[in-house]
Design a protein around this motif. Sequence first.
Motif, PDB file in Angstrom:
ATOM      1  N   ALA A 145       0.844  -1.206   0.000  1.00  0.00           N
ATOM      2  CA  ALA A 145       0.000   0.000   0.000  1.00  0.00           C
ATOM      3  C   ALA A 145       0.873   1.248   0.000  1.00  0.00           C
ATOM      4  CB  ALA A 145      -0.935  -0.002   1.202  1.00  0.00           C
TER       5      ALA A 145
ATOM      6  N   GLU B 187       0.917   4.037  -2.927  1.00  0.00           N
ATOM      7  CA  GLU B 187       0.653   5.454  -2.635  1.00  0.00           C
ATOM      8  C   GLU B 187       1.775   6.331  -3.165  1.00  0.00           C
ATOM      9  OE1 GLU B 187      -0.010   5.665   1.567  1.00  0.00           O
ATOM     10  OE2 GLU B 187      -2.028   4.843   1.412  1.00  0.00           O
TER      11      GLU B 187
ATOM     12  N   ALA C 209      -3.717   0.940  -3.655  1.00  0.00           N
ATOM     13  CA  ALA C 209      -3.409   1.114  -2.236  1.00  0.00           C
ATOM     14  C   ALA C 209      -4.660   0.875  -1.393  1.00  0.00           C
ATOM     15  CB  ALA C 209      -2.847   2.508  -1.977  1.00  0.00           C
ATOM     16  N   GLU C 210      -5.790   1.371  -1.854  1.00  0.00           N
ATOM     17  CA  GLU C 210      -7.051   1.169  -1.129  1.00  0.00           C
ATOM     18  C   GLU C 210      -7.426  -0.305  -1.073  1.00  0.00           C
ATOM     19  OE1 GLU C 210     -10.224   3.665  -2.544  1.00  0.00           O
ATOM     20  OE2 GLU C 210      -8.945   5.449  -2.457  1.00  0.00           O
ATOM     21  N   LYS C 211      -7.169  -1.031  -2.158  1.00  0.00           N
ATOM     22  CA  LYS C 211      -7.458  -2.469  -2.188  1.00  0.00           C
ATOM     23  C   LYS C 211      -6.603  -3.191  -1.147  1.00  0.00           C
ATOM     24  CE  LYS C 211      -7.730  -6.410  -5.376  1.00  0.00           C
ATOM     25  NZ  LYS C 211      -7.159  -7.389  -4.478  1.00  0.00           N
ATOM     26  N   GLU C 212      -5.329  -2.841  -1.076  1.00  0.00           N
ATOM     27  CA  GLU C 212      -4.433  -3.459  -0.089  1.00  0.00           C
ATOM     28  C   GLU C 212      -4.914  -3.147   1.332  1.00  0.00           C
ATOM     29  OE1 GLU C 212      -1.767  -5.473  -0.700  1.00  0.00           O
ATOM     30  OE2 GLU C 212      -2.091  -5.318  -2.862  1.00  0.00           O
ATOM     31  N   LEU C 213      -5.318  -1.908   1.574  1.00  0.00           N
ATOM     32  CA  LEU C 213      -5.787  -1.521   2.905  1.00  0.00           C
ATOM     33  C   LEU C 213      -7.085  -2.233   3.278  1.00  0.00           C
ATOM     34  CD1 LEU C 213      -4.954   2.300   2.779  1.00  0.00           C
ATOM     35  CD2 LEU C 213      -3.703   0.502   3.999  1.00  0.00           C
ATOM     36  N   SER C 214      -7.947  -2.469   2.306  1.00  0.00           N
ATOM     37  CA  SER C 214      -9.184  -3.206   2.610  1.00  0.00           C
ATOM     38  C   SER C 214      -8.872  -4.669   2.919  1.00  0.00           C
ATOM     39  CB  SER C 214     -10.188  -3.084   1.466  1.00  0.00           C
ATOM     40  OG  SER C 214      -9.747  -3.775   0.328  1.00  0.00           O
TER      41      SER C 214
ATOM     42  N   LEU D  45      -3.529   5.063  -6.126  1.00  0.00           N
ATOM     43  CA  LEU D  45      -4.354   5.078  -4.927  1.00  0.00           C
ATOM     44  C   LEU D  45      -5.412   3.978  -4.902  1.00  0.00           C
ATOM     45  CD1 LEU D  45      -4.768   8.917  -4.397  1.00  0.00           C
ATOM     46  CD2 LEU D  45      -3.118   7.354  -3.363  1.00  0.00           C
ATOM     47  N   GLU D  46      -5.948   3.612  -6.089  1.00  0.00           N
ATOM     48  CA  GLU D  46      -6.971   2.555  -6.102  1.00  0.00           C
ATOM     49  C   GLU D  46      -6.378   1.220  -5.666  1.00  0.00           C
ATOM     50  OE1 GLU D  46      -4.871   2.433  -9.956  1.00  0.00           O
ATOM     51  OE2 GLU D  46      -5.787   4.072  -8.848  1.00  0.00           O
TER      52      GLU D  46
ATOM     53  N   LYS E 237      -7.799  -4.920   6.525  1.00  0.00           N
ATOM     54  CA  LYS E 237      -8.929  -4.911   7.467  1.00  0.00           C
ATOM     55  C   LYS E 237      -9.529  -6.306   7.628  1.00  0.00           C
ATOM     56  CE  LYS E 237     -10.178  -0.104   6.839  1.00  0.00           C
ATOM     57  NZ  LYS E 237     -11.028   0.824   6.128  1.00  0.00           N
TER      58      LYS E 237
END
Length: 153
Positions: free
Chosen positions: A70, A74, A82-87, A79-80, A90
């Motif tokens: 992520a 970034e 990075a958001e997938k990695e962050l989800s 960013l898309e 979670k």
Amino acid sequence: MDMRTRVTAALKDAMKSKEADRLSTLRLINAAIKDRDIAARGTDAEDAGVGDSEVLGILGRMVKQRQESARAYEEGGRLELAEKELSEIKVIEEFLPKQLSEDEVTAAVNDAIAAVDAQGIRDMGKVMGVLKGKYTGRMDFGKVGPLVKDRLG
């Protein structure tokens, strides 16, 4: 309920509720556990599967990999991704125990040093072994290592 059962139950729930992103991440977790099972088959392990502590280690490594990815995405302006990695992080963190606070980590390090009667930097491996045995998945050993080194040095 052991970790493997929790992951399998979550996988079934994600299938039923048609949560594609969650299902994908859970399948990655399941694959990583099965890979470790296969690697462990050649050893003298009594049971064919890996235990909960090893599953926690796998999940911890998966979180760390995704955090690094992520960060790289970034920095690269993706960013898309990075958001997938962050989800994914979670979803993985749902199976990890609550992380220890800084005060709790400091207390755990002090207890481990006292438990092995560590006298200097040569005893760092013993201290880290005690910490990994008790706190796998609950603390970041990359950050704890320098703390132990400072205490022993």
